[in-house]
Design a protein around this motif. Structure first.
Motif, PDB file in Angstrom:
ATOM      1  N   LEU A   1       5.470 -11.292  -8.678  1.00 27.66           N
ATOM      2  CA  LEU A   1       6.758 -10.867  -8.124  1.00 27.66           C
ATOM      3  C   LEU A   1       7.488  -9.978  -9.125  1.00 27.66           C
ATOM      4  CD1 LEU A   1       8.137 -14.085  -6.400  1.00 27.66           C
ATOM      5  CD2 LEU A   1       7.458 -11.978  -5.284  1.00 27.66           C
ATOM      6  N   LEU A   2       7.470 -10.383 -10.384  1.00 28.21           N
ATOM      7  CA  LEU A   2       8.165  -9.575 -11.389  1.00 28.21           C
ATOM      8  C   LEU A   2       7.471  -8.230 -11.544  1.00 28.21           C
ATOM      9  CD1 LEU A   2      10.561 -10.006 -13.437  1.00 28.21           C
ATOM     10  CD2 LEU A   2       8.782  -9.921 -15.128  1.00 28.21           C
ATOM     11  N   TRP A   3       6.113  -8.266 -11.513  1.00 30.28           N
ATOM     12  CA  TRP A   3       5.374  -7.002 -11.598  1.00 30.28           C
ATOM     13  C   TRP A   3       5.748  -6.092 -10.430  1.00 30.28           C
ATOM     14  CZ3 TRP A   3       2.305  -6.053  -7.396  1.00 30.28           C
ATOM     15  CH2 TRP A   3       1.755  -4.768  -7.398  1.00 30.28           C
ATOM     16  N   LEU A   4       5.791  -6.682  -9.225  1.00 29.55           N
ATOM     17  CA  LEU A   4       6.066  -5.868  -8.039  1.00 29.55           C
ATOM     18  C   LEU A   4       7.447  -5.237  -8.150  1.00 29.55           C
ATOM     19  CD1 LEU A   4       5.391  -5.027  -5.116  1.00 29.55           C
ATOM     20  CD2 LEU A   4       6.412  -7.145  -4.366  1.00 29.55           C
ATOM     21  N   GLY A   5       8.428  -6.048  -8.554  1.00 30.97           N
ATOM     22  CA  GLY A   5       9.789  -5.530  -8.665  1.00 30.97           C
ATOM     23  C   GLY A   5       9.885  -4.423  -9.689  1.00 30.97           C
ATOM     24  N   THR A   6       9.334  -4.657 -10.879  1.00 35.83           N
ATOM     25  CA  THR A   6       9.516  -3.662 -11.938  1.00 35.83           C
ATOM     26  C   THR A   6       8.695  -2.415 -11.679  1.00 35.83           C
ATOM     27  OG1 THR A   6       7.849  -4.793 -13.241  1.00 35.83           O
ATOM     28  CG2 THR A   6      10.130  -5.289 -13.741  1.00 35.83           C
ATOM     29  N   SER A   7       7.470  -2.563 -11.135  1.00 35.13           N
ATOM     30  CA  SER A   7       6.704  -1.339 -10.959  1.00 35.13           C
ATOM     31  C   SER A   7       7.235  -0.537  -9.779  1.00 35.13           C
ATOM     32  CB  SER A   7       5.209  -1.620 -10.841  1.00 35.13           C
ATOM     33  OG  SER A   7       4.967  -2.385  -9.710  1.00 35.13           O
ATOM     34  N   ALA A   8       7.842  -1.215  -8.801  1.00 33.19           N
ATOM     35  CA  ALA A   8       8.514  -0.459  -7.738  1.00 33.19           C
ATOM     36  C   ALA A   8       9.760   0.228  -8.297  1.00 33.19           C
ATOM     37  CB  ALA A   8       8.882  -1.387  -6.590  1.00 33.19           C
ATOM     38  N   LEU A   9      10.410  -0.448  -9.240  1.00 35.25           N
ATOM     39  CA  LEU A   9      11.593   0.144  -9.880  1.00 35.25           C
ATOM     40  C   LEU A   9      11.201   1.397 -10.659  1.00 35.25           C
ATOM     41  CD1 LEU A   9      14.620  -0.609 -10.258  1.00 35.25           C
ATOM     42  CD2 LEU A   9      13.976  -1.674 -12.392  1.00 35.25           C
ATOM     43  N   ASP A  10      10.012   1.348 -11.304  1.00 36.61           N
ATOM     44  CA  ASP A  10       9.513   2.530 -12.004  1.00 36.61           C
ATOM     45  C   ASP A  10       9.382   3.716 -11.061  1.00 36.61           C
ATOM     46  OD1 ASP A  10       9.308   1.125 -14.284  1.00 36.61           O
ATOM     47  OD2 ASP A  10       7.142   0.845 -14.194  1.00 36.61           O
ATOM     48  N   LEU A  11       9.001   3.414  -9.805  1.00 36.11           N
ATOM     49  CA  LEU A  11       8.838   4.477  -8.821  1.00 36.11           C
ATOM     50  C   LEU A  11      10.123   4.663  -8.017  1.00 36.11           C
ATOM     51  CD1 LEU A  11       5.285   3.471  -7.606  1.00 36.11           C
ATOM     52  CD2 LEU A  11       5.904   5.027  -9.434  1.00 36.11           C
ATOM     53  N   ALA A  12      11.239   4.187  -8.574  1.00 34.73           N
ATOM     54  CA  ALA A  12      12.573   4.420  -8.022  1.00 34.73           C
ATOM     55  C   ALA A  12      12.857   3.667  -6.741  1.00 34.73           C
ATOM     56  CB  ALA A  12      12.841   5.914  -7.824  1.00 34.73           C
ATOM     57  N   ALA A  13      12.220   2.506  -6.528  1.00 35.15           N
ATOM     58  CA  ALA A  13      12.569   1.669  -5.377  1.00 35.15           C
ATOM     59  C   ALA A  13      13.384   0.495  -5.901  1.00 35.15           C
ATOM     60  CB  ALA A  13      11.318   1.183  -4.662  1.00 35.15           C
ATOM     61  N   MET A  14      14.677   0.565  -5.731  1.00 36.29           N
ATOM     62  CA  MET A  14      15.567  -0.376  -6.390  1.00 36.29           C
ATOM     63  C   MET A  14      15.626  -1.731  -5.693  1.00 36.29           C
ATOM     64  SD  MET A  14      17.944  -0.270  -8.880  1.00 36.29           S
ATOM     65  CE  MET A  14      18.920  -1.625  -9.477  1.00 36.29           C
ATOM     66  N   SER A  15      15.686  -1.729  -4.359  1.00 37.93           N
ATOM     67  CA  SER A  15      15.992  -2.999  -3.682  1.00 37.93           C
ATOM     68  C   SER A  15      14.861  -4.001  -3.804  1.00 37.93           C
ATOM     69  CB  SER A  15      16.340  -2.737  -2.218  1.00 37.93           C
ATOM     70  OG  SER A  15      15.488  -1.776  -1.681  1.00 37.93           O
ATOM     71  N   VAL A  16      13.602  -3.514  -3.887  1.00 42.75           N
ATOM     72  CA  VAL A  16      12.481  -4.453  -4.028  1.00 42.75           C
ATOM     73  C   VAL A  16      12.686  -5.312  -5.274  1.00 42.75           C
ATOM     74  CG1 VAL A  16       9.991  -4.649  -4.197  1.00 42.75           C
ATOM     75  CG2 VAL A  16      10.979  -2.759  -2.948  1.00 42.75           C
ATOM     76  N   PHE A  17      13.152  -4.686  -6.326  1.00 41.92           N
ATOM     77  CA  PHE A  17      13.373  -5.412  -7.578  1.00 41.92           C
ATOM     78  C   PHE A  17      14.353  -6.562  -7.378  1.00 41.92           C
ATOM     79  CE2 PHE A  17      15.812  -5.771 -11.599  1.00 41.92           C
ATOM     80  CZ  PHE A  17      14.790  -6.229 -12.408  1.00 41.92           C
ATOM     81  N   LEU A  18      15.452  -6.271  -6.660  1.00 39.28           N
ATOM     82  CA  LEU A  18      16.455  -7.319  -6.464  1.00 39.28           C
ATOM     83  C   LEU A  18      15.894  -8.459  -5.624  1.00 39.28           C
ATOM     84  CD1 LEU A  18      19.472  -4.962  -5.789  1.00 39.28           C
ATOM     85  CD2 LEU A  18      18.899  -6.127  -7.905  1.00 39.28           C
ATOM     86  N   TYR A  19      15.123  -8.125  -4.582  1.00 34.91           N
ATOM     87  CA  TYR A  19      14.561  -9.177  -3.721  1.00 34.91           C
ATOM     88  C   TYR A  19      13.550 -10.032  -4.487  1.00 34.91           C
ATOM     89  CZ  TYR A  19      16.547  -6.524   0.170  1.00 34.91           C
ATOM     90  OH  TYR A  19      17.377  -5.877   1.008  1.00 34.91           O
ATOM     91  N   THR A  20      12.671  -9.379  -5.287  1.00 33.53           N
ATOM     92  CA  THR A  20      11.640 -10.167  -5.974  1.00 33.53           C
ATOM     93  C   THR A  20      12.265 -11.043  -7.054  1.00 33.53           C
ATOM     94  OG1 THR A  20      11.209  -8.364  -7.502  1.00 33.53           O
ATOM     95  CG2 THR A  20       9.776  -8.533  -5.594  1.00 33.53           C
ATOM     96  N   MET A  21      13.280 -10.545  -7.727  1.00 33.23           N
ATOM     97  CA  MET A  21      13.904 -11.374  -8.749  1.00 33.23           C
ATOM     98  C   MET A  21      14.537 -12.611  -8.132  1.00 33.23           C
ATOM     99  SD  MET A  21      13.256 -10.234 -11.627  1.00 33.23           S
ATOM    100  CE  MET A  21      14.342 -10.766 -12.917  1.00 33.23           C
ATOM    101  N   ARG A  22      15.092 -12.457  -6.921  1.00 37.16           N
ATOM    102  CA  ARG A  22      15.699 -13.606  -6.251  1.00 37.16           C
ATOM    103  C   ARG A  22      14.635 -14.675  -5.957  1.00 37.16           C
ATOM    104  NH1 ARG A  22      17.935 -11.942  -0.743  1.00 37.16           N
ATOM    105  NH2 ARG A  22      15.765 -12.234  -0.191  1.00 37.16           N
ATOM    106  N   GLU A  23      13.471 -14.260  -5.498  1.00 39.17           N
ATOM    107  CA  GLU A  23      12.413 -15.227  -5.198  1.00 39.17           C
ATOM    108  C   GLU A  23      11.882 -15.873  -6.470  1.00 39.17           C
ATOM    109  OE1 GLU A  23      11.854 -16.204  -2.068  1.00 39.17           O
ATOM    110  OE2 GLU A  23      13.541 -14.825  -1.851  1.00 39.17           O
ATOM    111  N   ARG A  24      11.770 -15.057  -7.535  1.00 37.92           N
ATOM    112  CA  ARG A  24      11.251 -15.582  -8.791  1.00 37.92           C
ATOM    113  C   ARG A  24      12.154 -16.671  -9.363  1.00 37.92           C
ATOM    114  NH1 ARG A  24       8.640 -14.744 -13.879  1.00 37.92           N
ATOM    115  NH2 ARG A  24      10.326 -14.678 -15.370  1.00 37.92           N
TER     116      ARG A  24
END
Lengths: 170, 409
Positions: free
Chosen positions: B130-153
């Motif tokens: 989940l953390l990988w998904l959030g941060t690597s999506a953030l690298d590609l400028a997708a912000m909201s995925v990061f917030l959702y995955t951190m909440r689940e983590r």
């Protein structure tokens, strides 16, 4: 030792004169330094051990002969076997040939052993320090390299502590 | 004593091409501190315009000497170091160390402890992914995925806090079993989490799978072949994204993984998107394993009753002199395993995590070596990035899921 492993070990022993050790079901071969590349080559080409898992070393200081063991773990993905090779090296200018030509992944592992133990790998393409800064003195994982703090002395461990203690430079 | 000098061009000569020395290509440092390098990593990039000609990774900024420190502590006390290596997979690091100690001692672990270990290890895998998904999506400028995955983590960390009192550095798995049994609320909390997570994973799929920006940045980017992976010792999702169904949980099962029914997700393209897809599927497989383990969680003790290696429960110390002696001996001197060395490998979220442990018969490990997946996976950065755009370097770093504490140790 199971059947698959036995054929591998016998196949190697027919060509090289290696000592075999077994502990908790793991097979270790003691390989002389001049034969390591040939043994790795045979393992990869004839027995299907296609992946070098790890290269590390053990320091047996104050024993000098052999002071170091370089330890290789090589795996066959298809047969799910893992074999351990140990190369004994003595304490003066320890050096062994690189297995980079056989397993390209050995590059970084051997750099780490060079950095941490000061063992050189002949023929290595890029032997630089990897974890420590390039101008660092000494090799941290050697047993005669002290930890950074003062060890507490008791009567039962004073000999051991004195052996490792830093002395002022003469 | 050598003085600190500037690195001259001569020292770089064997690392970069002749064109860089002529000034035709540009040398650019990416890192050590850069939001996309996920820790402290320096990449020396040789650039021809926007195209990467060569990439030289430089690690070691987080080197903490964990192996050296562990060699100067007893077997039990060394374990707290292992949490700090790969801070996204602390339970997995505990697990592999304990498996190595148990193999050295030839110590059995009760079935309840095995099942709880599997549940926690799989929860950690999901948390890491989940953390990988959030941060690597953030690298590609997708912000909201990061917030959702951190909440689940956070929910996973709450479960860890419930069982061990700690959110990250748990040291919950001990040689011979667990620190203590899980609390009564544990099962309900994990069921609630695994019931809710599939909906969330579907949300991530909806956000990314058909997102044109995401596809452009990931499809056909930073490719690697299966043979290169095997030659360089690359394991885990990066290897499985090239079509090789190799997972240590299936190949050499440990902790009772052979009882659970799950698949090994694979893709064949070997690009950033394939690695993304493999990890997304892996989270679903982990949920399957957790559910099976919870459904038939056996009752019984969670620690071996071999008092020579495992301390007695607190309640016994008050009534039994023997127990008090064992407790005292174990925490002052430790135990004395037989001479010999073992290597144990497990499947961490990033690939093969192995421990090489050598005993000289004394109470401290003579040599501990962590074979970490990030170290091997980082080695292929030059292969992944050669000929790609500089923006793709960011995608490549994210896709191999690096944890620098794991690489530097």
């Amino acid at each position: 030792m199971d059947e698959k492993m036995r054929t591998v070990v016998e196949g190697l022993q027919s060509r090289f004169n290696l000592e075999v050790q077994e502990f908790r079901g793991e097979v270790t071969l003691i390989v002389p330094p001049e034969q390591i590349v040939a043994v790795a080559q045979t393992l990869r080409d004839e027995h299907g051990f296609e992946q070098l898992v790890d290269v590390t070393a053990v320091d047996y200081f104050p024993q000098q002969e052999p002071r170091f063991h370089v330890v290789y773990h090589i795996r066959s993905l298809a047969q799910t076997l893992i074999i351990c090779l140990r190369v004994p090296l003595n304490g003066n200018f320890p050096s062994v040939s690189t297995v980079e030509k056989v397993y390209p992944g050995a590059n970084w592992y051997e750099r780490e052993v060079y950095d941490m133990f000061g063992i050189t790998f002949e023929g290595h393409s890029d032997l630089r320090r990897i974890l420590m800064p390039y101008d660092w003195q000494g090799h941290p994982l050697r047993k005669d390299y002290p930890l950074g703090y003062e060890e507490v002395q008791f009567s039962f461990n004073i000999d051991e502590v004195l052996k490792r203690k830093l002395r002022p430079r003469e | 004593m050598t003085n600190i000098r500037e690195v001259s061009v001569d020292e770089l000569r064997h690392l970069v091409s002749e064109r860089a020395l002529q000034g035709e290509t540009m040398l650019l440092n990416m890192g050590p501190q850069h939001p996309s390098t996920h820790g402290v990593l320096r990449l020396l990039l040789e650039l021809d315009g926007e195209i990467v000609v060569n990439c030289i990774p430089d690690i070691g900024f987080l080197h903490t000497g964990v192996e050296k420190n562990m060699e100067n502590k007893t077997y039990q006390k060394a374990e707290v170091m292992t949490d700090r290596l790969d801070y996204l997979n602390p339970i997995g690091n505990n697990l592999v160390y304990c498996l190595a100690v148990e193999k050295l001692l030839d110590l059995d672990v009760p079935p309840r402890a095995q099942a709880i270990r599997v549940i926690l290890a799989e929860l950690t895998r999901i948390g890491s992914h989940l953390l990988w998904l959030g941060t690597s999506a953030l690298d590609l400028a997708a912000m909201s995925v990061f917030l959702y995955t951190m909440r689940e983590r956070e929910k996973i960390l709450d479960i860890f806090e419930m069982v061990s009192g700690q959110r990250m550095m748990t040291t919950y798995i001990r040689p011979g079993g667990l620190w203590r049994d899980v609390p009564v609320e544990f099962e309900a909390a994990v069921y609630k989490f695994i019931d809710e997570l599939p909906r969330e994973i579907q949300k991530y799929h909806d956000l990314l799978d058909e997102n044109e920006l995401f596809l452009d940045r990931t499809k056909g980017v930073a490719t690697i072949t299966r043979d290169e992976c095997i030659a360089y010792g690359v394991t885990g999702p990066v290897l499985r994204a090239t079509g090789m169904a190799y997972d240590i949980r299936k190949a050499i099962p440990y902790s009772g993984y052979e009882q659970y029914d799950f698949n090994i997700p694979t893709r064949t393209e070997g690009d950033v998107y394939a690695r993304y897809a493999v990890r997304m599927d892996e989270m679903e497989e982990s949920l399957k394993i957790i559910r099976q383990a919870l459904d038939k969680l056996p009752y019984g003790p969670v620690r071996s009753n071999n008092r020579k290696y495992v301390p007695p429960p607190r309640s016994e110390i008050g009534v039994s002199m023997e127990a008090l002696i064992h407790h005292f001996k174990l925490w002052t001197e430790g135990f004395y395993p037989p001479k010999g060395s073992v290597y144990v490998a497990t499947e961490s979220p990033r690939g093969e995590l192995g421990v090489f442990l050598e005993s000289d018969g004394g109470p401290k490990p003579y040599r501990v070596h962590y074979r970490t997946p990030t170290f091997a996976n980082l080695q292929v950065m030059p292969i992944l990035t050669r000929g790609q755009f500089i923006a793709d370097v960011v995608a490549a770093i994210g896709s191999i899921d690096i944890v620098l504490g794991d690489a530097d140790r």
